[in-house]
Scaffold this motif. Structure first.
Motif, PDB file in Angstrom:
ATOM      1  N   SER A  16       2.074  13.082  -2.547  1.00 52.81           N
ATOM      2  CA  SER A  16       1.098  12.401  -1.311  1.00 52.81           C
ATOM      3  C   SER A  16       1.786  12.648  -0.100  1.00 52.81           C
ATOM      4  O   SER A  16       1.057  12.800   1.024  1.00 52.81           O
ATOM      5  CB  SER A  16       0.982  10.840  -1.532  1.00 52.81           C
ATOM      6  OG  SER A  16       0.301  10.235  -0.741  1.00 52.81           O
ATOM      7  N   ARG A  19      -5.059   4.991   0.648  1.00 57.75           N
ATOM      8  CA  ARG A  19      -6.030   4.559   1.251  1.00 57.75           C
ATOM      9  C   ARG A  19      -7.045   4.036   0.495  1.00 57.75           C
ATOM     10  O   ARG A  19      -7.217   3.999  -0.655  1.00 57.75           O
ATOM     11  CB  ARG A  19      -6.911   6.013   1.603  1.00 57.75           C
ATOM     12  CG  ARG A  19      -5.848   7.069   2.608  1.00 57.75           C
ATOM     13  CD  ARG A  19      -6.725   8.318   3.045  1.00 57.75           C
ATOM     14  NE  ARG A  19      -7.043   8.934   1.592  1.00 57.75           N
ATOM     15  CZ  ARG A  19      -7.836  10.069   1.461  1.00 57.75           C
ATOM     16  NH1 ARG A  19      -8.250  10.545   2.751  1.00 57.75           N
ATOM     17  NH2 ARG A  19      -8.106  10.517   0.448  1.00 57.75           N
ATOM     18  N   ASP A  20      -7.938   3.337   1.196  1.00 52.16           N
ATOM     19  CA  ASP A  20      -9.108   2.671   0.676  1.00 52.16           C
ATOM     20  C   ASP A  20     -10.202   3.638   0.233  1.00 52.16           C
ATOM     21  O   ASP A  20     -10.299   4.713   0.769  1.00 52.16           O
ATOM     22  CB  ASP A  20      -9.779   1.599   1.436  1.00 52.16           C
ATOM     23  CG  ASP A  20      -9.068   0.475   1.761  1.00 52.16           C
ATOM     24  OD1 ASP A  20      -8.219   0.040   1.070  1.00 52.16           O
ATOM     25  OD2 ASP A  20      -9.304  -0.052   3.042  1.00 52.16           O
ATOM     26  N   ASP A  21     -10.710   3.102  -1.296  1.00 54.88           N
ATOM     27  CA  ASP A  21     -11.591   4.075  -1.822  1.00 54.88           C
ATOM     28  C   ASP A  21     -13.247   3.717  -0.987  1.00 54.88           C
ATOM     29  O   ASP A  21     -13.147   2.428  -0.931  1.00 54.88           O
ATOM     30  CB  ASP A  21     -11.790   3.723  -3.243  1.00 54.88           C
ATOM     31  CG  ASP A  21     -12.600   4.595  -4.070  1.00 54.88           C
ATOM     32  OD1 ASP A  21     -13.083   5.685  -3.346  1.00 54.88           O
ATOM     33  OD2 ASP A  21     -12.992   4.323  -5.116  1.00 54.88           O
ATOM     34  N   ARG A  62       0.869  -1.211   0.060  1.00 54.29           N
ATOM     35  CA  ARG A  62      -0.015  -0.120  -0.087  1.00 54.29           C
ATOM     36  C   ARG A  62       0.878   1.137  -0.116  1.00 54.29           C
ATOM     37  O   ARG A  62       0.313   2.237  -0.336  1.00 54.29           O
ATOM     38  CB  ARG A  62      -0.913  -0.043   1.110  1.00 54.29           C
ATOM     39  CG  ARG A  62      -1.814  -1.280   1.146  1.00 54.29           C
ATOM     40  CD  ARG A  62      -2.650  -1.243   2.354  1.00 54.29           C
ATOM     41  NE  ARG A  62      -3.894   0.104   2.101  1.00 54.29           N
ATOM     42  CZ  ARG A  62      -4.932   0.202   1.341  1.00 54.29           C
ATOM     43  NH1 ARG A  62      -5.115  -0.974   0.558  1.00 54.29           N
ATOM     44  NH2 ARG A  62      -5.672   1.047   1.230  1.00 54.29           N
ATOM     45  N   GLU A  86       0.896   6.224   2.101  1.00 56.04           N
ATOM     46  CA  GLU A  86       0.086   5.048   1.881  1.00 56.04           C
ATOM     47  C   GLU A  86      -1.120   5.509   1.270  1.00 56.04           C
ATOM     48  O   GLU A  86      -1.635   6.602   1.486  1.00 56.04           O
ATOM     49  CB  GLU A  86      -0.225   4.816   3.611  1.00 56.04           C
ATOM     50  CG  GLU A  86      -0.747   3.170   3.259  1.00 56.04           C
ATOM     51  CD  GLU A  86      -1.004   2.837   4.711  1.00 56.04           C
ATOM     52  OE1 GLU A  86      -1.869   2.304   5.007  1.00 56.04           O
ATOM     53  OE2 GLU A  86       0.108   2.979   5.667  1.00 56.04           O
ATOM     54  N   THR A 107      -0.405  14.757   2.705  1.00 59.99           N
ATOM     55  CA  THR A 107      -1.112  14.120   3.726  1.00 59.99           C
ATOM     56  C   THR A 107      -0.174  13.641   4.689  1.00 59.99           C
ATOM     57  O   THR A 107      -0.565  13.138   5.838  1.00 59.99           O
ATOM     58  CB  THR A 107      -1.726  12.605   3.116  1.00 59.99           C
ATOM     59  OG1 THR A 107      -0.625  11.844   2.606  1.00 59.99           O
ATOM     60  CG2 THR A 107      -2.774  12.983   2.028  1.00 59.99           C
TER      61      THR A 107
END
Length: 130
Positions: free
Chosen positions: A100, A110-112, A26, A108, A104
């Motif tokens: 990124s 992130r999940d959608d 990830r 890593e 942030t």
């Protein structure tokens, strides 16, 4: 005709395995390292499949009339193309990871939320079928 020795085959296979494993992580930095390892493995595979180095690539049917087979220039050209593609993809992924990290504070992925919703709907449908 020469054969690919076992050490070279294991090294190429190990690079492909490690690159694939890192590419599935990830973290964008690990994915970047995975792409780099896959690029190196591809270059080694292309050059190992080209045959022994040091033979003339373009001199007609046989080198100097001695009956020695010629080296194939196509794998060398394909390896050069793979190097350029790997460099471009590395620069792109490095810029994505940096952006990124700047936005942030981590790299890593992130999940959608839509993917999670679709997954939960599919799980509920499977429960109703059973």
């Amino acid at each position: 005709m020469t054969t690919l020795n076992l050490v070279m085959a294991l090294a190429i296979g190990g690079l492909f395995a490690a690159g694939t494993h890192l590419l599935l992580q990830r973290s964008l930095t690990r994915a970047l390292l995975g792409v780099i390892l896959l690029g190196h493995a591809t270059n080694l595979l292309l050059l190992a499949g080209a045959g022994p180095p040091g033979r003339a690539p373009v001199l007609g049917g046989y080198a100097g009339g001695r009956g020695e087979p010629l080296a194939d220039p196509l794998p060398q050209a394909m390896a050069l193309t793979a190097i350029v593609i790997t460099f471009g993809l590395t620069a792109f992924l490095l810029s994505l990871a940096y952006r990124s990290w700047r936005l942030t504070g981590h790299d890593e992925v992130r999940d959608d939320l839509e993917d999670r919703l679709i997954g939960s709907v599919a799980e509920r449908e499977e429960e109703h079928i059973e």
